[in-house]
Write a protein that holds these residues in place. Sequence first.
Motif, mmCIF file in Angstrom:
data_model
loop_
_atom_site.group_PDB
_atom_site.id
_atom_site.type_symbol
_atom_site.label_atom_id
_atom_site.label_comp_id
_atom_site.label_asym_id
_atom_site.label_seq_id
_atom_site.Cartn_x
_atom_site.Cartn_y
_atom_site.Cartn_z
ATOM 1 N N ASN A 1 -1.362 -15.593 24.997
ATOM 2 C CA ASN A 1 -1.486 -15.190 26.401
ATOM 3 C C ASN A 1 -1.017 -13.743 26.583
ATOM 4 O O ASN A 1 0.174 -13.469 26.621
ATOM 5 C CB ASN A 1 -0.673 -16.147 27.282
ATOM 6 C CG ASN A 1 -1.002 -15.971 28.750
ATOM 7 O OD1 ASN A 1 -1.904 -15.203 29.103
ATOM 8 N ND2 ASN A 1 -0.263 -16.661 29.602
ATOM 9 N N VAL B 1 -8.508 -5.099 33.707
ATOM 10 C CA VAL B 1 -8.685 -5.301 32.273
ATOM 11 C C VAL B 1 -9.714 -4.288 31.780
ATOM 12 O O VAL B 1 -10.810 -4.192 32.326
ATOM 13 C CB VAL B 1 -9.159 -6.752 31.986
ATOM 14 C CG1 VAL B 1 -9.543 -6.919 30.517
ATOM 15 C CG2 VAL B 1 -8.078 -7.754 32.380
ATOM 16 N N LEU C 1 -7.069 -9.591 21.581
ATOM 17 C CA LEU C 1 -8.241 -9.157 22.357
ATOM 18 C C LEU C 1 -8.465 -7.658 22.142
ATOM 19 O O LEU C 1 -7.548 -6.942 21.738
ATOM 20 C CB LEU C 1 -8.014 -9.417 23.851
ATOM 21 C CG LEU C 1 -7.760 -10.867 24.260
ATOM 22 C CD1 LEU C 1 -7.431 -10.960 25.750
ATOM 23 C CD2 LEU C 1 -8.975 -11.724 23.942
ATOM 24 N N THR D 1 -9.103 -5.780 24.611
ATOM 25 C CA THR D 1 -8.855 -5.257 25.961
ATOM 26 C C THR D 1 -7.353 -5.295 26.267
ATOM 27 O O THR D 1 -6.586 -5.942 25.556
ATOM 28 C CB THR D 1 -9.560 -6.133 27.006
ATOM 29 O OG1 THR D 1 -9.141 -7.487 26.812
ATOM 30 C CG2 THR D 1 -11.073 -6.039 26.882
ATOM 31 N N VAL D 2 -6.990 -4.578 27.342
ATOM 32 C CA VAL D 2 -5.600 -4.643 27.807
ATOM 33 C C VAL D 2 -5.598 -4.682 29.334
ATOM 34 O O VAL D 2 -6.495 -4.138 29.978
ATOM 35 C CB VAL D 2 -4.775 -3.452 27.263
ATOM 36 C CG1 VAL D 2 -5.257 -2.126 27.819
ATOM 37 C CG2 VAL D 2 -3.279 -3.634 27.565
ATOM 38 N N LEU E 1 -10.717 -12.422 37.473
ATOM 39 C CA LEU E 1 -10.252 -13.432 36.517
ATOM 40 C C LEU E 1 -9.109 -14.262 37.097
ATOM 41 O O LEU E 1 -8.849 -15.383 36.653
ATOM 42 C CB LEU E 1 -9.769 -12.766 35.222
ATOM 43 C CG LEU E 1 -10.768 -11.848 34.499
ATOM 44 C CD1 LEU E 1 -10.153 -11.307 33.214
ATOM 45 C CD2 LEU E 1 -12.056 -12.594 34.179
ATOM 46 N N GLY F 1 -4.187 -16.833 30.317
ATOM 47 C CA GLY F 1 -3.090 -17.468 31.042
ATOM 48 C C GLY F 1 -3.549 -18.550 31.995
ATOM 49 O O GLY F 1 -2.786 -19.444 32.351
#
Length: 341
Positions: free
Chosen positions: A58, A96, A111, A113-114, A190, A224
Amino acid sequence: MTEILKPTKENIEKSARLILNDEIVAIPTETVYGLGANGLSDIAVSKIFKAKNRPQDNPLILHISDYEMMDELVCELNDDIKEFLNYFWPGPLTVVMKKKDIIPETVSCGLDTVAIRMPKHEIAIDFIKECGVPIAAPSANISGKPSPTTAEDVFTDMNGKISVILDGGICNIGIESTVLDLTKKPYTILRPGLYTREDFLKYEDEILIDDAIVSENTIPKSPGQKYKHYAPKAKVIVISTMDRIKSSKEIEKILRENEDLKIGIFKFDETSLDVENENILSLGSVSDLKEMSKILFKGLRIFDSKNVDLIIVEGCNEVGLGFSIMNRLKKSASGNIKYFD
Ligand code: TXA
Ligand code: MG
Protein backbone atom coordinates in the motif's frame (compact mmCIF):
# COMPACT_ATOMS: atom_id res chain seq x y z
CA MET A 1 6.94 7.39 25.46
CA THR A 2 5.76 9.63 22.64
CA GLU A 3 5.86 13.41 23.22
CA ILE A 4 2.98 15.67 22.21
CA LEU A 5 4.52 19.06 21.38
CA LYS A 6 3.04 22.49 20.72
CA PRO A 7 3.90 23.57 17.18
CA THR A 8 6.29 26.37 18.18
CA LYS A 9 9.19 27.37 15.93
CA GLU A 10 11.63 25.51 18.22
CA ASN A 11 9.50 22.36 18.23
CA ILE A 12 9.13 22.41 14.46
CA GLU A 13 12.91 22.73 14.16
CA LYS A 14 13.39 19.90 16.66
CA SER A 15 10.92 17.72 14.73
CA ALA A 16 12.68 18.45 11.44
CA ARG A 17 15.98 17.31 12.96
CA LEU A 18 14.29 14.04 13.99
CA ILE A 19 13.04 13.59 10.41
CA LEU A 20 16.55 14.06 9.01
CA ASN A 21 17.66 11.37 11.47
CA ASP A 22 15.11 8.94 9.96
CA GLU A 23 12.68 9.23 12.88
CA ILE A 24 8.90 9.54 12.54
CA VAL A 25 6.90 12.64 13.52
CA ALA A 26 3.11 12.86 13.40
CA ILE A 27 1.83 16.12 11.92
CA PRO A 28 -1.54 17.81 11.59
CA THR A 29 -2.96 18.52 8.13
CA GLU A 30 -6.30 20.00 7.10
CA THR A 31 -7.69 16.49 6.43
CA VAL A 32 -6.36 14.11 9.11
CA TYR A 33 -3.09 13.69 11.03
CA GLY A 34 -0.25 12.11 9.07
CA LEU A 35 2.62 9.90 10.16
CA GLY A 36 5.54 11.77 8.61
CA ALA A 37 8.97 10.47 7.59
CA ASN A 38 11.69 11.50 5.13
CA GLY A 39 10.11 10.38 1.85
CA LEU A 40 13.51 9.88 0.23
CA SER A 41 14.82 7.54 2.93
CA ASP A 42 14.11 3.81 2.72
CA ILE A 43 14.93 3.33 6.40
CA ALA A 44 12.57 6.08 7.57
CA VAL A 45 9.72 4.98 5.32
CA SER A 46 10.05 1.36 6.48
CA LYS A 47 9.50 2.60 10.05
CA ILE A 48 6.11 4.02 9.01
CA PHE A 49 4.95 0.62 7.75
CA LYS A 50 6.06 -0.97 11.01
CA ALA A 51 4.41 1.64 13.27
CA LYS A 52 1.09 1.40 11.42
CA ASN A 53 1.23 -2.33 10.75
CA ARG A 54 0.52 -1.33 7.15
CA PRO A 55 0.35 -3.90 4.33
CA GLN A 56 3.58 -3.76 2.28
CA ASP A 57 1.78 -3.20 -1.02
CA ASN A 58 0.00 0.00 0.00
CA PRO A 59 1.98 3.00 -1.31
CA LEU A 60 2.38 6.33 0.50
CA ILE A 61 1.64 9.96 -0.32
CA LEU A 62 4.60 12.36 -0.53
CA HIS A 63 3.74 15.79 0.92
CA ILE A 64 5.43 18.81 -0.62
CA SER A 65 5.59 22.52 0.18
CA ASP A 66 6.17 23.86 -3.36
CA TYR A 67 6.38 22.94 -7.04
CA GLU A 68 10.21 22.89 -7.06
CA MET A 69 10.08 19.98 -4.63
CA MET A 70 7.53 18.25 -6.84
CA ASP A 71 9.68 18.68 -9.97
CA GLU A 72 12.26 16.36 -8.43
CA LEU A 73 9.70 13.61 -7.89
CA VAL A 74 7.44 13.28 -10.95
CA CYS A 75 7.73 13.21 -14.76
CA GLU A 76 5.57 15.42 -16.98
CA LEU A 77 4.78 18.25 -14.58
CA ASN A 78 3.82 20.58 -17.43
CA ASP A 79 2.06 23.97 -17.38
CA ASP A 80 -1.36 22.40 -18.09
CA ILE A 81 -1.14 20.19 -15.05
CA LYS A 82 0.22 23.01 -12.90
CA GLU A 83 -2.68 25.22 -13.95
CA PHE A 84 -5.14 22.48 -12.97
CA LEU A 85 -3.38 21.86 -9.65
CA ASN A 86 -3.39 25.57 -8.84
CA TYR A 87 -7.19 25.49 -8.53
CA PHE A 88 -6.98 22.92 -5.72
CA TRP A 89 -3.57 23.32 -4.11
CA PRO A 90 -2.59 23.79 -1.43
CA GLY A 91 -5.50 21.62 -0.32
CA PRO A 92 -7.11 18.21 0.20
CA LEU A 93 -6.14 16.77 -3.20
CA THR A 94 -3.59 14.00 -3.82
CA VAL A 95 -2.50 13.37 -7.39
CA VAL A 96 -0.98 10.22 -8.87
CA MET A 97 1.68 10.78 -11.55
CA LYS A 98 4.55 8.88 -13.19
CA LYS A 99 7.42 8.83 -10.72
CA LYS A 100 11.10 9.63 -11.14
CA ASP A 101 13.80 7.13 -10.11
CA ILE A 102 14.63 9.07 -6.95
CA ILE A 103 11.46 7.70 -5.25
CA PRO A 104 12.30 4.76 -2.97
CA GLU A 105 10.55 1.44 -3.69
CA THR A 106 9.19 1.52 -0.15
CA VAL A 107 7.14 4.64 -1.02
CA SER A 108 5.65 3.49 -4.33
CA CYS A 109 5.48 -0.26 -3.52
CA GLY A 110 6.45 -1.48 -6.97
CA LEU A 111 4.19 0.92 -8.94
CA ASP A 112 5.67 3.22 -11.61
CA THR A 113 3.62 6.09 -10.14
CA VAL A 114 3.74 8.20 -6.99
CA ALA A 115 1.06 10.08 -5.04
CA ILE A 116 1.76 13.76 -4.22
CA ARG A 117 -0.08 16.31 -2.07
CA MET A 118 0.52 19.95 -1.10
CA PRO A 119 -1.44 20.37 2.15
CA LYS A 120 -3.19 23.57 3.20
CA HIS A 121 -2.10 23.71 6.80
CA GLU A 122 0.35 26.21 8.18
CA ILE A 123 2.06 23.80 10.57
CA ALA A 124 2.37 21.08 7.91
CA ILE A 125 3.84 23.49 5.36
CA ASP A 126 6.27 25.09 7.87
CA PHE A 127 7.36 21.62 8.90
CA ILE A 128 7.93 20.35 5.34
CA LYS A 129 9.89 23.52 4.51
CA GLU A 130 12.01 23.12 7.62
CA CYS A 131 12.73 19.48 6.70
CA GLY A 132 13.61 20.43 3.11
CA VAL A 133 12.60 16.95 1.87
CA PRO A 134 9.26 15.52 0.74
CA ILE A 135 7.41 14.02 3.68
CA ALA A 136 5.88 10.57 3.24
CA ALA A 137 2.75 10.55 5.40
CA PRO A 138 -0.09 8.08 5.58
CA SER A 139 -2.92 8.75 8.01
CA ALA A 140 -1.52 8.37 11.53
CA ASN A 141 -3.75 5.47 12.65
CA ILE A 142 -2.99 1.79 13.07
CA SER A 143 -4.01 0.24 9.74
CA GLY A 144 -7.72 -0.51 9.59
CA LYS A 145 -8.77 1.99 12.27
CA PRO A 146 -10.44 5.38 11.69
CA SER A 147 -7.95 8.11 10.78
CA PRO A 148 -6.99 10.37 13.71
CA THR A 149 -8.17 13.98 13.68
CA THR A 150 -6.60 15.11 16.98
CA ALA A 151 -3.17 14.71 18.57
CA GLU A 152 -4.79 12.63 21.36
CA ASP A 153 -6.17 10.17 18.82
CA VAL A 154 -2.72 9.80 17.26
CA PHE A 155 -1.34 9.18 20.77
CA THR A 156 -3.91 6.41 21.37
CA ASP A 157 -2.61 4.48 18.34
CA MET A 158 1.06 5.48 18.28
CA ASN A 159 2.25 5.94 21.88
CA GLY A 160 5.70 4.37 22.21
CA LYS A 161 6.02 3.80 18.47
CA ILE A 162 7.00 7.30 17.30
CA SER A 163 9.06 10.14 18.80
CA VAL A 164 6.86 13.19 18.53
CA ILE A 165 3.34 14.37 17.70
CA LEU A 166 2.99 18.02 16.69
CA ASP A 167 -0.33 19.18 18.13
CA GLY A 168 -2.33 21.34 15.73
CA GLY A 169 -5.74 20.83 17.33
CA ILE A 170 -8.62 19.19 15.50
CA CYS A 171 -8.39 18.77 11.71
CA ASN A 172 -11.01 20.84 9.92
CA ILE A 173 -11.97 18.49 7.11
CA GLY A 174 -11.83 15.21 9.04
CA ILE A 175 -11.70 12.76 6.12
CA GLU A 176 -8.69 12.06 3.91
CA SER A 177 -7.86 13.86 0.65
CA THR A 178 -9.40 13.08 -2.71
CA VAL A 179 -6.97 10.89 -4.71
CA LEU A 180 -6.97 11.71 -8.44
CA ASP A 181 -5.05 9.75 -11.08
CA LEU A 182 -3.47 12.18 -13.56
CA THR A 183 -1.47 9.56 -15.50
CA LYS A 184 -4.02 9.55 -18.32
CA LYS A 185 -7.04 11.52 -19.48
CA PRO A 186 -9.78 11.53 -18.50
CA TYR A 187 -8.49 11.87 -14.95
CA THR A 188 -9.90 9.29 -12.54
CA ILE A 189 -10.92 9.66 -8.88
CA LEU A 190 -9.40 6.76 -6.95
CA ARG A 191 -10.59 7.88 -3.49
CA PRO A 192 -13.37 10.46 -2.92
CA GLY A 193 -12.84 13.36 -0.51
CA LEU A 194 -13.85 16.98 0.10
CA TYR A 195 -13.10 17.82 -3.55
CA THR A 196 -15.72 16.07 -5.65
CA ARG A 197 -16.14 15.14 -9.31
CA GLU A 198 -18.28 18.27 -9.72
CA ASP A 199 -15.37 20.45 -8.52
CA PHE A 200 -12.97 18.94 -11.07
CA LEU A 201 -15.54 19.18 -13.88
CA LYS A 202 -15.27 22.97 -13.68
CA TYR A 203 -11.83 22.65 -15.27
CA GLU A 204 -11.91 19.30 -17.12
CA ASP A 205 -14.50 18.04 -19.64
CA GLU A 206 -14.57 14.54 -18.23
CA ILE A 207 -13.69 12.98 -14.87
CA LEU A 208 -14.05 9.27 -14.17
CA ILE A 209 -14.66 7.56 -10.85
CA ASP A 210 -12.75 4.30 -10.31
CA ASP A 211 -15.20 1.40 -10.53
CA ALA A 212 -13.92 0.01 -7.26
CA ILE A 213 -15.42 2.99 -5.38
CA VAL A 214 -18.91 2.14 -6.57
CA SER A 215 -18.77 -1.63 -6.99
CA GLU A 216 -17.73 -4.28 -4.48
CA ASN A 217 -16.35 -6.62 -7.13
CA THR A 218 -13.67 -4.53 -8.82
CA ILE A 219 -10.00 -4.45 -7.82
CA PRO A 220 -9.19 -0.84 -6.85
CA LYS A 221 -6.36 1.03 -8.60
CA SER A 222 -5.58 2.66 -5.28
CA PRO A 223 -4.21 -0.30 -3.30
CA GLY A 224 -5.29 1.14 0.06
CA GLN A 225 -8.94 0.95 -0.92
CA LYS A 226 -9.01 -2.84 -0.82
CA TYR A 227 -8.20 -3.23 2.86
CA LYS A 228 -10.50 -3.16 5.87
CA HIS A 229 -10.75 0.48 6.78
CA TYR A 230 -11.98 3.08 9.24
CA ALA A 231 -13.30 0.41 11.59
CA PRO A 232 -13.76 1.10 15.30
CA LYS A 233 -13.74 -1.81 17.76
CA ALA A 234 -17.53 -1.77 18.00
CA LYS A 235 -19.80 -3.10 15.29
CA VAL A 236 -21.26 -0.28 13.18
CA ILE A 237 -24.68 -0.09 11.56
CA VAL A 238 -25.69 2.75 9.22
CA ILE A 239 -29.31 3.87 8.92
CA SER A 240 -29.78 5.73 5.66
CA THR A 241 -32.92 7.72 4.94
CA MET A 242 -33.75 11.38 4.42
CA ASP A 243 -36.91 10.86 6.50
CA ARG A 244 -35.96 11.82 10.07
CA ILE A 245 -39.04 10.19 11.58
CA LYS A 246 -38.35 6.85 9.88
CA SER A 247 -34.77 7.12 11.04
CA SER A 248 -35.69 7.73 14.69
CA LYS A 249 -38.22 4.85 14.59
CA GLU A 250 -35.53 2.50 13.24
CA ILE A 251 -32.98 3.60 15.84
CA GLU A 252 -35.53 3.10 18.63
CA LYS A 253 -36.34 -0.35 17.23
CA ILE A 254 -32.67 -1.40 17.21
CA LEU A 255 -32.36 -0.16 20.81
CA ARG A 256 -35.41 -2.19 21.90
CA GLU A 257 -34.15 -5.32 20.16
CA ASN A 258 -30.69 -5.07 21.73
CA GLU A 259 -31.32 -4.14 25.34
CA ASP A 260 -28.37 -6.27 26.48
CA LEU A 261 -25.88 -4.25 24.39
CA LYS A 262 -24.15 -0.96 25.16
CA ILE A 263 -25.12 1.15 22.17
CA GLY A 264 -23.71 4.41 20.86
CA ILE A 265 -25.93 6.65 18.73
CA PHE A 266 -24.40 9.07 16.22
CA LYS A 267 -27.27 11.19 14.94
CA PHE A 268 -28.23 14.39 13.19
CA ASP A 269 -29.60 17.23 15.33
CA GLU A 270 -32.92 17.05 13.45
CA THR A 271 -33.57 13.45 14.54
CA SER A 272 -35.38 13.41 17.87
CA LEU A 273 -35.33 10.24 19.91
CA ASP A 274 -37.62 9.14 22.68
CA VAL A 275 -35.03 7.07 24.54
CA GLU A 276 -32.75 7.21 27.52
CA ASN A 277 -29.21 6.71 26.37
CA GLU A 278 -26.09 8.43 27.66
CA ASN A 279 -24.05 7.57 24.57
CA ILE A 280 -25.48 9.96 22.01
CA LEU A 281 -23.21 12.12 19.83
CA SER A 282 -24.22 14.78 17.32
CA LEU A 283 -23.32 14.64 13.61
CA GLY A 284 -24.43 18.29 13.37
CA SER A 285 -27.26 19.35 11.11
CA VAL A 286 -28.34 17.27 8.08
CA SER A 287 -27.78 20.39 6.02
CA ASP A 288 -24.13 20.76 7.10
CA LEU A 289 -22.12 17.84 5.73
CA LYS A 290 -18.83 19.61 6.47
CA GLU A 291 -19.64 19.31 10.16
CA MET A 292 -20.43 15.61 9.66
CA SER A 293 -17.12 14.90 7.91
CA LYS A 294 -15.20 16.81 10.59
CA ILE A 295 -16.73 14.85 13.48
CA LEU A 296 -17.15 11.39 11.92
CA PHE A 297 -13.84 9.65 12.76
CA LYS A 298 -13.53 11.53 16.06
CA GLY A 299 -16.97 10.26 17.09
CA LEU A 300 -16.20 6.64 16.20
CA ARG A 301 -13.10 6.89 18.38
CA ILE A 302 -15.05 8.45 21.28
CA PHE A 303 -17.46 5.50 21.19
CA ASP A 304 -14.48 3.13 21.24
CA SER A 305 -13.12 4.86 24.34
CA LYS A 306 -16.51 4.27 26.00
CA ASN A 307 -16.38 0.59 25.04
CA VAL A 308 -19.76 0.46 23.35
CA ASP A 309 -20.69 -2.79 21.57
CA LEU A 310 -22.65 -1.29 18.71
CA ILE A 311 -22.64 2.14 17.05
CA ILE A 312 -25.73 3.27 15.13
CA VAL A 313 -24.83 6.06 12.66
CA GLU A 314 -27.25 8.02 10.52
CA GLY A 315 -26.20 8.13 6.87
CA CYS A 316 -26.40 11.18 4.59
CA ASN A 317 -27.44 11.82 1.03
CA GLU A 318 -24.78 10.32 -1.27
CA VAL A 319 -24.03 13.36 -3.41
CA GLY A 320 -21.08 15.76 -3.37
CA LEU A 321 -19.24 15.54 -0.05
CA GLY A 322 -21.99 13.13 1.09
CA PHE A 323 -20.70 10.60 -1.45
CA SER A 324 -17.23 10.73 0.14
CA ILE A 325 -18.56 10.54 3.69
CA MET A 326 -20.70 7.50 2.85
CA ASN A 327 -17.68 5.86 1.18
CA ARG A 328 -15.92 5.96 4.58
CA LEU A 329 -18.99 5.08 6.62
CA LYS A 330 -19.86 1.99 4.56
CA LYS A 331 -16.33 0.71 5.11
CA SER A 332 -16.51 1.43 8.85
CA ALA A 333 -19.69 -0.62 8.90
CA SER A 334 -18.27 -3.37 6.62
CA GLY A 335 -21.29 -2.79 4.38
CA ASN A 336 -23.81 -3.10 7.24
CA ILE A 337 -26.22 -0.43 6.00
CA LYS A 338 -30.02 -0.20 6.00
CA TYR A 339 -31.70 2.01 3.41
CA PHE A 340 -35.24 3.38 3.80
CA ASP A 341 -37.04 5.63 1.32
O1 TXA B 1 -5.57 13.34 3.54
C1 TXA B 1 -4.72 12.47 3.28
O2 TXA B 1 -4.52 12.04 2.13
C2 TXA B 1 -3.89 11.95 4.46
C3 TXA B 1 -3.04 13.12 5.00
C4 TXA B 1 -2.09 12.68 6.08
O3 TXA B 1 -2.36 13.72 3.92
N1 TXA B 1 -3.08 10.84 4.06
C5 TXA B 1 -3.61 9.62 3.75
O4 TXA B 1 -2.67 8.67 3.42
O5 TXA B 1 -4.80 9.39 3.77
P1 TXA B 1 -3.01 7.11 3.36
O6 TXA B 1 -1.72 6.44 3.17
O7 TXA B 1 -3.77 6.73 4.56
O8 TXA B 1 -3.84 6.95 2.05
C6 TXA B 1 -3.20 7.09 0.78
C7 TXA B 1 -4.04 6.48 -0.29
C8 TXA B 1 -4.09 4.97 -0.17
O9 TXA B 1 -5.41 4.53 -0.50
C9 TXA B 1 -3.07 4.52 -1.22
O10 TXA B 1 -3.35 3.24 -1.71
C10 TXA B 1 -3.23 5.59 -2.27
O11 TXA B 1 -3.42 6.79 -1.56
N2 TXA B 1 -2.02 5.71 -3.11
C11 TXA B 1 -0.79 6.08 -2.74
N3 TXA B 1 0.07 6.02 -3.78
C12 TXA B 1 -0.64 5.61 -4.86
C13 TXA B 1 -0.33 5.36 -6.22
N4 TXA B 1 0.91 5.51 -6.70
N5 TXA B 1 -1.33 4.94 -7.04
C14 TXA B 1 -2.60 4.81 -6.56
N6 TXA B 1 -2.95 5.02 -5.28
C15 TXA B 1 -2.00 5.42 -4.43
MG1 MG C 1 -5.14 5.83 5.76
